[in-house]
Design a protein around this motif. Structure first.
Motif, short mmCIF file in Angstrom:
data_model
loop_
_atom_site.label_atom_id
_atom_site.label_comp_id
_atom_site.label_asym_id
_atom_site.label_seq_id
_atom_site.Cartn_x
_atom_site.Cartn_y
_atom_site.Cartn_z
N LYS A 368 30.27 42.41 31.76
CA LYS A 368 30.19 43.88 31.88
C LYS A 368 28.78 44.35 31.57
O LYS A 368 28.29 45.30 32.19
N ASN A 369 28.15 43.71 30.60
CA ASN A 369 26.78 44.10 30.26
C ASN A 369 25.85 43.89 31.47
O ASN A 369 25.04 44.75 31.79
N ALA A 372 26.50 46.56 34.13
CA ALA A 372 26.23 47.98 33.80
C ALA A 372 24.76 48.30 33.97
O ALA A 372 23.99 48.27 33.03
N LYS A 375 24.83 52.88 35.36
CA LYS A 375 26.14 53.55 35.49
C LYS A 375 26.90 53.52 34.17
O LYS A 375 26.63 52.67 33.32
N GLU A 376 27.87 54.43 34.07
CA GLU A 376 28.66 54.51 32.84
C GLU A 376 29.58 53.31 32.74
O GLU A 376 30.32 53.01 33.67
N GLU A 377 29.55 52.64 31.61
CA GLU A 377 30.36 51.43 31.46
C GLU A 377 30.50 51.08 29.98
O GLU A 377 29.54 51.21 29.23
N ILE A 379 30.60 48.05 27.50
CA ILE A 379 30.10 46.68 27.68
C ILE A 379 30.54 45.74 26.55
O ILE A 379 29.96 44.69 26.36
N TYR A 389 28.55 51.35 24.75
CA TYR A 389 28.59 51.97 26.08
C TYR A 389 27.19 52.10 26.67
O TYR A 389 26.23 52.28 25.94
#
Ligand code: ADP
Length: 414
Positions: A368-369, A372, A375-377, A379, A389
């Motif tokens: 996820k890191n 991202a 964009k909003e994510e 992590i 985030y």
């Protein structure tokens, strides 16, 4: 309401035209009509502008000063050639929102600019001699061009930090210096910290009261804020934006005694040392190469340059140290938010900052890191005790929304 958002520097003018109103704010459907920047005002200025979703256009125009730049900008926006939708004449611009750097101890919120507010902004020039004069000039230029009927709103970089308690804003220097000269921590990047804190609580369906996070704005300028019950209780920038984290060209925290030492050893005036700490230090100063994190990371990959590596290490270590300090200040936190050009776009830097923080339950989700970018994510992994985030900042949007709320006399959102 079409709001022209202006952020005026010494030779540049950043702009964004945003169509918004209370309904669109509620529905998050504000319209980005155009945005860009005019640089090198004073000579052959360079204008880069993006209209809607069209590709960016870049052109030049001789612009002698800020009023000339503003005049050009408005004429360009209303022209057919620009292709900005909904705008046929300057009367289609309904309000102007200014990013004002310093609001001193006076402003805890954005304010409609009347004579008194303008005077108060002028009174803050002492506190931000490099920044506030540009804001004042810009407000005056808009007044001259549009008259007093067009509402203008000031959105202060310091305002969000207004509630920081005495224990965090006072420097341990003789108290009369605070009394006489207002020497204290003010904090900056408030609009950015406020925006990402708002997005964090929106994403997590929390109230302001339930929001206890650390926000890291890592751009060219960098700052951290410890946010409790939705408001900062501490922040890393101080009396000026020089204090705190390592930045592109600013040193952040140093031993104040080195100012005189450098002045003596290098034969410089103290103002020159201050300028060196502001413009020749930070990532640029240590690497000796550039303040641009992207270039540094590329350089590290290609040539494994030692000074580049150490510059990035110092940058990340300082950020980590502030996270530790703010965890203590807050008595623990529920989230950490990365924003700003580096925070939003560099998984490597985020990883390096978060490394070694597993002891309090931070578990980064590598995939996820990496994903991202811009964009909003979230992590961190599902079972991470504290969530990290990435939330892209949007200061212009917040300025436009504040402008609408102030002009309509709406209370600030809770
Ligand atoms: P400012 O504080 O001037 O608004 P920004 O928030 O745009 O600056 O951040 C600028 C910084 O972000 C620069 O150091 C730039 O190299 C860095 N940056 C932008 N994109 C990336 C990326 N993909 N990877 C690493 N750093 C990036």
């Amino acid at each position: 309401m079409n709001v022209l958002v202006l952020n005026s520097g010494s030779s540049s003018l950043k702009f964004q035209l945003i169509g918004t109103d209370l309904d669109r704010i509620q529905k998050n459907t504000d319209a980005r009509l155009c945005r860009g920047v005019i640089e090198r005002i004073g000579g052959e200025a360079i204008i880069s502008a993006t209209v809607g979703n069209k590709p960016r256009s870049v052109f030049t125009e001789p612009l002698a000063n800020l009023p000339a730049a503003l005049d050009f900008l408005v004429r360009w926006i209303v022209s057919e050639e620009s292709g900005v939708s909904d705008i046929q004449s300057s009367s289609d611009i309904h309000a102007v929102g200014h990013r004002v750097v310093h609001g001193g101890e006076k402003f805890s919120e954005s304010a409609v600019i009347n004579d008194e507010v303008l005077k108060d902004i002028e009174n803050c020039i002492d506190l931000a001699p490099l920044h506030n004069p540009n804001n004042v000039k810009c407000i005056q230029a808009v007044r001259k061009m549009f008259g007093l009927k067009l509402p203008q709103v000031a959105v202060f970089d310091t305002a969000f930090h207004h509630r920081i308690p005495e224990q965090a804003y006072l420097y341990a220097v003789p108290y009369h210096l605070y009394r006489r000269h207002h020497i204290r921590r003010y904090g900056f990047h408030g609009t950015s910290h406020r925006y990402v804190a708002f997005r964090y609580r929106f994403l997590n369906k929390l109230t302001r009261e339930q929001t206890r996070i650390i926000t890291l704005h890592l751009g060219n300028g960098c700052s951290a804020a410890a946010i409790d019950k939705g408001y900062p209780v501490d922040t890393s920038m101080g009396m000026t934006p020089l204090e705190g984290l390592v930045m592109g060209t600013r040193s952040g925290d140093v031993d104040p005694a080195i100012v005189n030492l450098i002045a003596t050893k290098e034969g410089l005036l103290t103002q020159e040392v201050e300028s060196l700490l502001n413009t020749q230090s930070g990532l640029l100063g240590i690497s000796g190469l550039t303040n641009d994190m992207r270039v540094l990371q590329q350089e590290l990959k290609e040539h494994d340059d030692r000074r580049v590596r150490v510059a990035i290490q110092v940058f990340c270590y300082r950020a980590k140290k502030y996270i530790g300090a703010y965890l203590a200040a807050l008595g623990g936190a529920d989230g950490i938010v990365f924003t700003g050009g580096i925070g939003e776009n560099s998984p490597e830097i985020r990883k390096q900052i978060c490394e070694g923080l597993e002891w309090f339950g931070l578990k980064l989700d590598e995939g996820k890191n990496q994903e991202a970018v811009g964009k909003e994510e979230r992590i961190t992994t599902e079972d991470s005790k504290i969530h990290v985030y990435v939330i892209p900042t949007d200061e212009e949007l917040l300025i436009a929304r504040d402008t609408v709320r102030c002009v309509l006399g709406e209370p600030h959102p809770s």
